[in-house]
Motif scaffolding. Structure first.
Motif, PDB file in Angstrom:
ATOM      1  N   LEU A  11       0.823  -1.198   0.000  1.00 46.13           N
ATOM      2  CA  LEU A  11       0.000   0.000   0.000  1.00 46.13           C
ATOM      3  C   LEU A  11       0.864   1.258   0.000  1.00 46.13           C
ATOM      4  CD1 LEU A  11      -2.934   0.774  -0.130  1.00 46.13           C
ATOM      5  CD2 LEU A  11      -3.021   0.751   2.363  1.00 46.13           C
ATOM      6  N   ALA A  12       2.022   1.200   0.651  1.00 47.67           N
ATOM      7  CA  ALA A  12       2.928   2.351   0.669  1.00 47.67           C
ATOM      8  C   ALA A  12       3.413   2.691  -0.745  1.00 47.67           C
ATOM      9  CB  ALA A  12       4.122   2.078   1.583  1.00 47.67           C
ATOM     10  N   ASP A  13       3.619   1.683  -1.582  1.00 48.33           N
ATOM     11  CA  ASP A  13       4.030   1.928  -2.969  1.00 48.33           C
ATOM     12  C   ASP A  13       2.919   2.629  -3.740  1.00 48.33           C
ATOM     13  OD1 ASP A  13       6.591   0.554  -2.782  1.00 48.33           O
ATOM     14  OD2 ASP A  13       5.407  -1.288  -2.691  1.00 48.33           O
ATOM     15  N   TYR A  14       1.692   2.200  -3.517  1.00 50.22           N
ATOM     16  CA  TYR A  14       0.548   2.853  -4.153  1.00 50.22           C
ATOM     17  C   TYR A  14       0.452   4.307  -3.700  1.00 50.22           C
ATOM     18  CZ  TYR A  14      -4.225   4.293  -5.076  1.00 50.22           C
ATOM     19  OH  TYR A  14      -5.320   5.009  -5.481  1.00 50.22           O
ATOM     20  N   HIS A  15       0.620   4.521  -2.419  1.00 50.45           N
ATOM     21  CA  HIS A  15       0.539   5.872  -1.856  1.00 50.45           C
ATOM     22  C   HIS A  15       1.594   6.780  -2.481  1.00 50.45           C
ATOM     23  CE1 HIS A  15       0.527   8.845   1.562  1.00 50.45           C
ATOM     24  NE2 HIS A  15      -0.735   8.756   1.225  1.00 50.45           N
ATOM     25  N   ARG A  16       2.826   6.286  -2.612  1.00 50.31           N
ATOM     26  CA  ARG A  16       3.898   7.075  -3.248  1.00 50.31           C
ATOM     27  C   ARG A  16       3.542   7.400  -4.701  1.00 50.31           C
ATOM     28  NH1 ARG A  16       7.270   4.181   0.128  1.00 50.31           N
ATOM     29  NH2 ARG A  16       7.451   2.403  -1.278  1.00 50.31           N
ATOM     30  N   ILE A  32       0.508   7.591  -6.244  1.00 53.97           N
ATOM     31  CA  ILE A  32      -0.551   8.594  -6.427  1.00 53.97           C
ATOM     32  C   ILE A  32      -0.142   9.966  -5.907  1.00 53.97           C
ATOM     33  CG2 ILE A  32      -2.394   6.886  -6.546  1.00 53.97           C
ATOM     34  CD1 ILE A  32      -3.237   7.849  -3.700  1.00 53.97           C
ATOM     35  N   ASN A  33       0.687  10.005  -4.857  1.00 50.45           N
ATOM     36  CA  ASN A  33       1.179  11.305  -4.380  1.00 50.45           C
ATOM     37  C   ASN A  33       2.037  11.984  -5.444  1.00 50.45           C
ATOM     38  OD1 ASN A  33      -0.126  11.483  -1.930  1.00 50.45           O
ATOM     39  ND2 ASN A  33       1.534  10.499  -0.793  1.00 50.45           N
ATOM     40  N   THR A  56      -9.829   6.080  -3.921  1.00 49.81           N
ATOM     41  CA  THR A  56      -9.274   4.731  -3.956  1.00 49.81           C
ATOM     42  C   THR A  56     -10.272   3.711  -3.439  1.00 49.81           C
ATOM     43  OG1 THR A  56      -7.051   5.599  -3.617  1.00 49.81           O
ATOM     44  CG2 THR A  56      -7.410   3.284  -3.073  1.00 49.81           C
TER      45      THR A  56
END
Length: 155
Positions: free
Chosen positions: A115-120, A122-123, A138
């Motif tokens: 999930l952290a990769d997804y967050h990076r 989209i940010n 999301t």
């Protein structure tokens, strides 16, 4: 291109198994192997069959977070839309992207290891002003009931 019953059956069979032998296909549609091969080549040449792919077992790739992101753009000018669409097409984590009607402009399916990769990801999209992303909503995929396996072939 006008598709007859044999062509439609071939398309249905090849969507199920793109590695089917010409012999197996010819038996299924009751034509000679040569006639079947000619039909397949004609469908490929016409672009009806675009490519052949392997369907992977997702679990074999390790755990992945898969999300559906509803994305609205701030700006609908062609340059912005084209820039956004090029970015989606070039991003490996984007496994599907569709223009949709409604409150959002795009529905994007994204697969990331965490999930952290997804967050990076989209940010980065939100921070890049030239990309024109206004909002991302999301929806996390909890379970896949049916994965895409091809389009329905008319009977």
């Amino acid at each position: 291109m006008q598709l007859d019953r044999a062509d439609l059956k071939l398309l249905e069979l090849l969507q199920r198994d793109g590695r089917a032998t010409v012999q197996a296909l010819s038996e299924a549609i009751n034509l000679s192997a040569r006639a079947t091969l000619n039909r397949v080549r004609k469908l490929e040449a016409a672009g009806v069959i675009q490519s052949y792919r392997a369907m992977l077992q997702r679990a074999a790739l390790g755990e992945q977070v898969v999300v559906f992101a509803e994305i609205a753009l701030k700006d609908q000018r062609q340059a912005v839309v084209q820039r956004f669409e090029r970015r989606m097409a070039a991003t490996p984590e984007v496994v599907g992207c569709w223009v949709v009607s409604g409150r959002y402009d795009y529905l994007v399916r994204i697969a990331c290891p965490h999930l952290a990769d997804y967050h990076r990801l989209i940010n980065a999209w939100l921070d890049e002003a030239a990309l024109g992303v206004e909002k991302i909503v999301t929806n996390v995929e909890l379970q896949t009931i049916k994965e895409f396996q091809g389009f329905p072939v008319p009977r």
